[in-house]
Design a protein around this motif. Structure first.
Motif, PDB file in Angstrom:
ATOM      1  N   GLU A  88      75.192  58.245  47.326  1.00  0.00           N
ATOM      2  CA  GLU A  88      74.132  59.167  46.926  1.00  0.00           C
ATOM      3  C   GLU A  88      73.960  59.113  45.406  1.00  0.00           C
ATOM      4  OE1 GLU A  88      71.204  62.009  47.775  1.00  0.00           O
ATOM      5  OE2 GLU A  88      72.538  61.050  49.237  1.00  0.00           O
ATOM      6  N   PRO A  89      72.719  58.967  44.938  1.00  0.00           N
ATOM      7  CA  PRO A  89      72.503  58.896  43.483  1.00  0.00           C
ATOM      8  C   PRO A  89      72.974  60.166  42.776  1.00  0.00           C
ATOM      9  CG  PRO A  89      70.533  58.227  44.685  1.00  0.00           C
ATOM     10  CD  PRO A  89      71.467  58.819  45.697  1.00  0.00           C
ATOM     11  N   ILE A  90      73.393  60.015  41.544  1.00  0.00           N
ATOM     12  CA  ILE A  90      73.757  61.141  40.693  1.00  0.00           C
ATOM     13  C   ILE A  90      72.535  61.474  39.844  1.00  0.00           C
ATOM     14  CG2 ILE A  90      75.252  61.941  38.819  1.00  0.00           C
ATOM     15  CD1 ILE A  90      77.363  59.921  39.828  1.00  0.00           C
ATOM     16  N   VAL A  91      71.998  62.664  40.037  1.00  0.00           N
ATOM     17  CA  VAL A  91      70.803  63.099  39.306  1.00  0.00           C
ATOM     18  C   VAL A  91      71.243  63.946  38.121  1.00  0.00           C
ATOM     19  CG1 VAL A  91      68.618  64.348  39.439  1.00  0.00           C
ATOM     20  CG2 VAL A  91      69.460  63.066  41.441  1.00  0.00           C
ATOM     21  N   LEU A  92      70.879  63.527  36.934  1.00  0.00           N
ATOM     22  CA  LEU A  92      71.233  64.258  35.728  1.00  0.00           C
ATOM     23  C   LEU A  92      70.108  65.217  35.342  1.00  0.00           C
ATOM     24  CD1 LEU A  92      72.827  61.418  33.553  1.00  0.00           C
ATOM     25  CD2 LEU A  92      73.901  62.920  35.238  1.00  0.00           C
ATOM     26  N   GLU A  93      70.491  66.397  34.921  1.00  0.00           N
ATOM     27  CA  GLU A  93      69.507  67.402  34.512  1.00  0.00           C
ATOM     28  C   GLU A  93      69.386  67.411  32.997  1.00  0.00           C
ATOM     29  OE1 GLU A  93      68.594  72.206  34.994  1.00  0.00           O
ATOM     30  OE2 GLU A  93      70.491  71.342  35.703  1.00  0.00           O
ATOM     31  N   ALA A  94      68.153  67.312  32.520  1.00  0.00           N
ATOM     32  CA  ALA A  94      67.895  67.391  31.080  1.00  0.00           C
ATOM     33  C   ALA A  94      67.629  68.851  30.723  1.00  0.00           C
ATOM     34  CB  ALA A  94      66.704  66.520  30.702  1.00  0.00           C
ATOM     35  N   THR A  95      68.630  69.489  30.150  1.00  0.00           N
ATOM     36  CA  THR A  95      68.540  70.925  29.851  1.00  0.00           C
ATOM     37  C   THR A  95      68.081  71.207  28.430  1.00  0.00           C
ATOM     38  OG1 THR A  95      70.834  71.087  29.082  1.00  0.00           O
ATOM     39  CG2 THR A  95      70.441  71.315  31.458  1.00  0.00           C
ATOM     40  N   GLY A  96      67.989  70.160  27.612  1.00  0.00           N
ATOM     41  CA  GLY A  96      67.716  70.365  26.197  1.00  0.00           C
ATOM     42  C   GLY A  96      68.972  70.279  25.354  1.00  0.00           C
ATOM     43  N   ASP A  97      70.127  70.405  25.998  1.00  0.00           N
ATOM     44  CA  ASP A  97      71.415  70.233  25.333  1.00  0.00           C
ATOM     45  C   ASP A  97      71.862  68.798  25.591  1.00  0.00           C
ATOM     46  OD1 ASP A  97      73.987  70.249  24.352  1.00  0.00           O
ATOM     47  OD2 ASP A  97      74.795  71.617  25.887  1.00  0.00           O
ATOM     48  N   ARG A  98      71.415  67.878  24.726  1.00  0.00           N
ATOM     49  CA  ARG A  98      71.632  66.456  24.991  1.00  0.00           C
ATOM     50  C   ARG A  98      73.110  66.114  25.119  1.00  0.00           C
ATOM     51  NH1 ARG A  98      69.468  61.532  25.091  1.00  0.00           N
ATOM     52  NH2 ARG A  98      70.510  59.795  24.065  1.00  0.00           N
ATOM     53  N   SER A  99      73.924  66.606  24.189  1.00  0.00           N
ATOM     54  CA  SER A  99      75.353  66.299  24.232  1.00  0.00           C
ATOM     55  C   SER A  99      75.986  66.817  25.516  1.00  0.00           C
ATOM     56  CB  SER A  99      76.068  66.900  23.023  1.00  0.00           C
ATOM     57  OG  SER A  99      75.613  66.308  21.830  1.00  0.00           O
ATOM     58  N   GLY A 100      75.622  68.041  25.899  1.00  0.00           N
ATOM     59  CA  GLY A 100      76.155  68.616  27.124  1.00  0.00           C
ATOM     60  C   GLY A 100      75.691  67.864  28.358  1.00  0.00           C
ATOM     61  N   ASP A 101      74.422  67.455  28.370  1.00  0.00           N
ATOM     62  CA  ASP A 101      73.883  66.712  29.510  1.00  0.00           C
ATOM     63  C   ASP A 101      74.613  65.377  29.672  1.00  0.00           C
ATOM     64  OD1 ASP A 101      72.082  68.764  29.865  1.00  0.00           O
ATOM     65  OD2 ASP A 101      70.431  67.738  28.836  1.00  0.00           O
ATOM     66  N   ILE A 102      74.855  64.692  28.549  1.00  0.00           N
ATOM     67  CA  ILE A 102      75.566  63.410  28.599  1.00  0.00           C
ATOM     68  C   ILE A 102      76.989  63.613  29.090  1.00  0.00           C
ATOM     69  CG2 ILE A 102      76.525  61.554  27.178  1.00  0.00           C
ATOM     70  CD1 ILE A 102      73.980  61.756  25.448  1.00  0.00           C
ATOM     71  N   ALA A 103      77.665  64.641  28.566  1.00  0.00           N
ATOM     72  CA  ALA A 103      79.049  64.913  28.972  1.00  0.00           C
ATOM     73  C   ALA A 103      79.134  65.200  30.466  1.00  0.00           C
ATOM     74  CB  ALA A 103      79.614  66.077  28.169  1.00  0.00           C
ATOM     75  N   ARG A 104      78.168  65.937  30.999  1.00  0.00           N
ATOM     76  CA  ARG A 104      78.180  66.235  32.438  1.00  0.00           C
ATOM     77  C   ARG A 104      77.959  64.953  33.255  1.00  0.00           C
ATOM     78  NH1 ARG A 104      76.234  71.134  30.380  1.00  0.00           N
ATOM     79  NH2 ARG A 104      74.124  70.338  30.086  1.00  0.00           N
ATOM     80  N   GLY A 105      77.115  64.065  32.731  1.00  0.00           N
ATOM     81  CA  GLY A 105      76.920  62.794  33.420  1.00  0.00           C
ATOM     82  C   GLY A 105      78.184  61.952  33.414  1.00  0.00           C
ATOM     83  N   VAL A 106      78.861  61.916  32.267  1.00  0.00           N
ATOM     84  CA  VAL A 106      80.101  61.150  32.155  1.00  0.00           C
ATOM     85  C   VAL A 106      81.159  61.698  33.108  1.00  0.00           C
ATOM     86  CG1 VAL A 106      81.983  60.508  30.614  1.00  0.00           C
ATOM     87  CG2 VAL A 106      79.629  60.429  29.790  1.00  0.00           C
ATOM     88  N   GLN A 107      81.259  63.027  33.193  1.00  0.00           N
ATOM     89  CA  GLN A 107      82.234  63.626  34.104  1.00  0.00           C
ATOM     90  C   GLN A 107      81.888  63.319  35.558  1.00  0.00           C
ATOM     91  OE1 GLN A 107      85.380  65.821  33.560  1.00  0.00           O
ATOM     92  NE2 GLN A 107      85.289  64.535  35.388  1.00  0.00           N
TER      93      GLN A 107
END
Length: 319
Positions: A254-273
């Protein structure tokens, strides 16, 4: 070839590289002469025999203690030896991968996901780890008809690297080794053209967000998450397991869908995790398939290991 990166190479270094390349070419030739079954078996036997006698075996043991602290020491040692066989088989199979693929030894689960990506014409970011025979992942992407830049880390020896690229080209995989800013720009340009990108995300990375892997901190590459967020696309996880008889099963999850919240660093970190959690889940499912020989965790995690009892004679561990 030597000097391509504008770095002078000594005659001694060039001679060493050429001798290594001759030996590597001989190995490739022998494996192709043996064929798929025998090449795989020989590669597995060689590393199963030699691997436990190397200093790297200590790294394997430490990695297994970090990942599976509650596992019986004897079981951990058997796993430590068994994983060498997997690594040896994979190395040898690279030489005959074109034949392995042509013989229908790779089955694909979730092929409909790959077909949907192909039909959409939109790029995705393929992510995965070093499991079983990782060559199956690139071959599956190519065979699905999805235009993709399949990245890899170039070998230090440029003559050997050329042979590796040639071997993979035999089954349709054209590799791309991004280096520095120019490499990053090429990846971006490729995705802008609608080409997908395939990246491995399970090896040691000295920078990047700190996430948890088996409950311990690791730094992981932010590149895949950055690309997915920049192009508004998904992370498409792939993995492969080894089956009996030199056969493999590749799964498109199943694809991992990343949410762009406006907090770029946080969004990237959540994707990495999310990617790291995916890798951990696959390791737990098939631990023998993972590439245990590299130091995945920071030095402080290894330093914190208690000096526990270990089996001192790995060669005596039965199959």
């Amino acid at each position: 070839m030597p000097g391509d990166d504008h770095k002078p190479v000594s005659l001694r270094q060039d001679l060493i590289w050429r001798l290594e390349a001759v030996a590597f070419a001989g190995f490739i030739g022998l494996m192709r002469l043996l064929g798929v079954e025998w090449a795989s078996a020989l590669g597995g036997w060689l590393l199963r025999t030699l691997g436990p006698r190397t200093g790297t075996h200590r790294t394997v043991r430490k990695n297994l203690r970090i990942a599976f602290p509650d596992m019986d020491p004897g079981e951990r040692e058997r796993l430590a030896v068994d994983q060498w066989e997997q690594t040896g088989r994979t190395f040898a199979e690279t030489a005959v991968m074109d034949r392995l693929a042509a013989q229908g030894r790779i089955e694909v689960v979730g092929a409909e996901r790959l077909e949907a990506i192909r039909l959409s014409g939109r790029p995705v970011v393929f992510v995965g780890g070093h499991f079983a025979n990782i060559e199956c992942l690139g071959q599956t992407i190519v065979n699905s008809g999805i235009p993709s830049q399949i990245t890899y880390r170039a070998a230090n020896n440029p003559y050997v690297d050329a042979q590796i690229r040639d071997a993979r080209a035999r089954y349709g995989v054209k590799l791309f080794a991004p280096k520095g800013g120019d490499g990053a720009r090429e990846l971006l340009a490729g995705m802008a053209r609608g080409e997908s990108v395939a990246l491995m995300n399970d090896q040691k990375f000295s920078e990047g967000p700190e996430v948890l892997f088996f409950g311990q901190p690791v730094n992981a590459a932010p590149g895949p998450s950055r690309l997915a967020l920049r192009f508004g696309t998904v992370l498409q996880p792939l993995s492969v397991v080894r089956l009996p008889g030199v056969r493999f099963r590749v799964t498109a999850y199943e694809p991992i869908v990343l949410e762009a919240t406006g907090d770029r660093s946080g969004d990237i970190a959540r994707g990495v995790q999310a990617i790291t959690a995916f890798i951990e889940a696959r390791v737990r499912e098939h631990p023998v398939d993972w590439f245990w020989v590299h130091k995945r965790w920071p030095d402080r995690v290894y330093a914190a290991l208690d000096p526990g009892p270990e089996i001192s004679a790995p060669a005596a561990v039965p199959r």
